[in-house]
Design an enzyme around this catalytic site. Structure first.
Site, short mmCIF file in Angstrom:
data_model
loop_
_atom_site.label_atom_id
_atom_site.label_comp_id
_atom_site.label_asym_id
_atom_site.label_seq_id
_atom_site.Cartn_x
_atom_site.Cartn_y
_atom_site.Cartn_z
N ASN A 61 17.48 24.31 -7.11
CA ASN A 61 18.15 24.62 -5.84
C ASN A 61 17.18 24.91 -4.70
OD1 ASN A 61 17.49 27.01 -7.25
ND2 ASN A 61 19.10 28.18 -6.25
N GLU A 99 13.87 35.73 -13.21
CA GLU A 99 14.79 35.82 -12.07
C GLU A 99 16.00 34.99 -12.46
OE1 GLU A 99 17.08 35.04 -9.38
OE2 GLU A 99 15.55 33.74 -8.49
N CYS A 111 21.12 31.79 -5.87
CA CYS A 111 21.43 32.93 -6.74
C CYS A 111 21.79 34.17 -5.94
CB CYS A 111 20.24 33.22 -7.66
SG CYS A 111 18.68 33.47 -6.79
N GLU A 163 9.34 39.19 -7.79
CA GLU A 163 8.50 38.18 -7.15
C GLU A 163 8.38 38.52 -5.67
OE1 GLU A 163 9.00 34.14 -9.67
OE2 GLU A 163 10.72 34.60 -8.39
#
Length: 487
Positions: free
Chosen positions: A161, A260, A294, A468
């Site tokens: 994505n 993640e 997300c 991150e």
């Protein structure tokens, strides 16, 4: 735009289908078709790596590890800074490439390129700021010295994505820390990953420091790399289901993991919110990348007093969006990544409608070539509908009504996920109080976009492990080493 004239420079899919990138060399091969979601046609074909190819990538990463680890931080910093500059110079070509293989609207693709490049600039600066610690023991018997060392070879697995940003968000801190890496991008969008490798080559990344491979057999290939004792880090972005499998594989060799994973972001709007600002934020939080994010707002909880006005306003804005090919400059919502993605969205929407939800705009797939689902608003969605519990990953805004602050927090927390949440209120104290009450890793207060290279990105509960970005991001690729010093 005619695609025949658009394939120039880094926008040319053929340029990035020359082979696997291992040890600084391009190794030819074929086997994985890359499809344009806007039309369903094949753009290029990239190599299909075997387990043997993956082991060669580990060999190359090991061969480069000692030299890269010993490279002065300033030198690593300058290479990352050049990578940022090259990405910026090639921004328009890279944006077109992303639109071609991912389908996202050009405006979104341009935003992704700018965001992705910033990770190189941020970690170019952080590479020279890796800290340590010195202090006395409470007993006074000796001193404590703590250093941070590169964790070792890192396997980086990225989704389709955000093919540029998810790669740079992992590569940049890993290289800044002194690690060598093997990047395995999603097979739906591999061209951007190979473009990143080519730019890294231009920036002066030594052979073997960054390796890229694509495979149609990710399970065994990844398992083989994780079983190799030379691999010490796994950084994965993707679904929670796949994350659980990878955690189990990594546990066999006690590989350090950053995860993640999935999200189910609530978007809370209180009666005292600025309606126009809330609608602006909702459009960003929902429609960035066509909802295939997300952090995308999945569940809109709107207080009773503002509910009807919010539904009307969001319906008007969503219905006005232009649906079309991502690389068409007028497109505001591009296609989904695959027909499978469209089928999932349609299943969730159809089930919600069968249970009493009403579509105020959209609500059914679009016929024709390409993988399209229109911007959709659903009201009166039952709280037990599958739509409320599964990540939609598409341009569908499901709206629920609530009465009290306590109810809003309870509804927001009614999920196994905890990646992102959004709160809109004119009372900043309430917004902060509600934000603290939501079990999530990130909260947007009166804003619909929270991603920033300088901020720690990650979730709670089933949404992941580690962070991150930000100052902490580089530490995910380092091991603290304690020295007990007698002086």
């Amino acid at each position: 735009m005619t695609l025949d004239t658009a394939f120039t420079g880094y926008a040319d899919p053929a340029l990035h289908a020359e082979g696997l990138y291992i040890g600084g060399q391009w190794q030819a091969g074929r086997g994985i078709p890359v499809t344009d979601p806007s039309t369903g046609t094949t753009l290029a074909e990239v190599p299909d790596a075997s387990i043997e190819d993956a082991m060669r990538a580990v060999d190359a990463a090991e061969a480069a590890a000692a030299g890269w680890r010993a490279t002065p931080p300033r030198q690593r910093s300058e290479i990352l800074r050049r990578w940022f500059t090259l990405m910026t110079e090639r921004a328009e070509e890279l944006a077109l490439l992303i639109s071609l293989e991912n389908g996202k609207a050009l405006a979104d693709a341009r935003g992704e390129v700018a965001y992705a490049a910033e990770f190189f600039r941020w970690y170019a600066e952080e590479a020279t700021r890796i800290g340590g610690e010195f202090r006395h023991t409470p007993s006074g018997a000796h001193n404590i010295l703590v250093d941070h060392e590169p964790i070792g070879i890192a396997v980086l697995i990225t989704p389709w994505n955000f093919p540029a940003a998810m790669a740079t968000r992992k590569i940049a801190p890993a290289l800044a820390a002194g690690c060598t890496v093997i990047l395995k991008p999603a097979s739906e969008t591999p061209l951007t990953a190979y473009a990143m490798a080519r730019l890294g080559q231009e920036a002066g990344v030594p052979p073997g420091v960054v390796n890229v491979l694509t495979t149609s057999n990710p399970g065994p290939v990844t398992a083989a790399m994780l079983a190799d004792p030379r691999v010490r880090k796994l950084s994965f972005t993707g679904s929670t289901g796949v994350g659980r499998i990878l955690l189990a594989e990594a546990a066999k060799s006690v590989v350090n993991c950053s995860m993640e994973l999935g999200g189910n972001a609530p978007f809370l709007v209180f009666d005292d919110a600025d309606l126009s600002a809330a609608l602006d934020g909702a459009m960003v939080a929902k429609m960035r990348n066509g909802g295939e994010a997300c952090t995308a707002a999945n569940r809109f909880y709107v207080q009773a007093g503002i509910h009807d006005a919010f539904v009307a306003g969001l319906t008007q804005r969503m219905s006005a969006l232009k649906l079309g090919a991502g690389y068409d400059p007028e497109t505001q919502c591009g296609p989904m990544i695959t027909t499978k993605a469209v089928d999932k969205i349609d299943r969730l929407v159809s089930e919600a409608k069968a249970r009493g939800a009403r579509a105020t705009t959209g609500g059914a797939p679009v016929d024709g070539s390409g993988y399209y689902y229109p911007p959709t608003v659903l009201e009166n969605v039952p709280s037990d509908a599958a739509l409320a519990h599964e990540e939609i990953f598409g341009p569908v805004a499901a709206i629920y009504r609530f009465e009290t602050e306590e109810e809003a927090i309870r509804l927001a927390n009614d999920t196994e996920y905890g990646l992102a949440a959004y709160v809109y209120s004119g009372d900043i104290m309430r917004a902060m109080r509600v934000g603290r009450g939501i079990e999530t890793g990130m909260v947007g207060i009166n804003r619909g976009l929270m991603s920033d290279p300088a901020a720690p990105f990650g979730g709670a509960k089933q949404s992941g492990l580690g962070r991150e970005g930000g100052v902490i991001g580089i530490l995910e690729f380092m091991e603290p080493k304690y020295f007990a010093v007698e002086f």
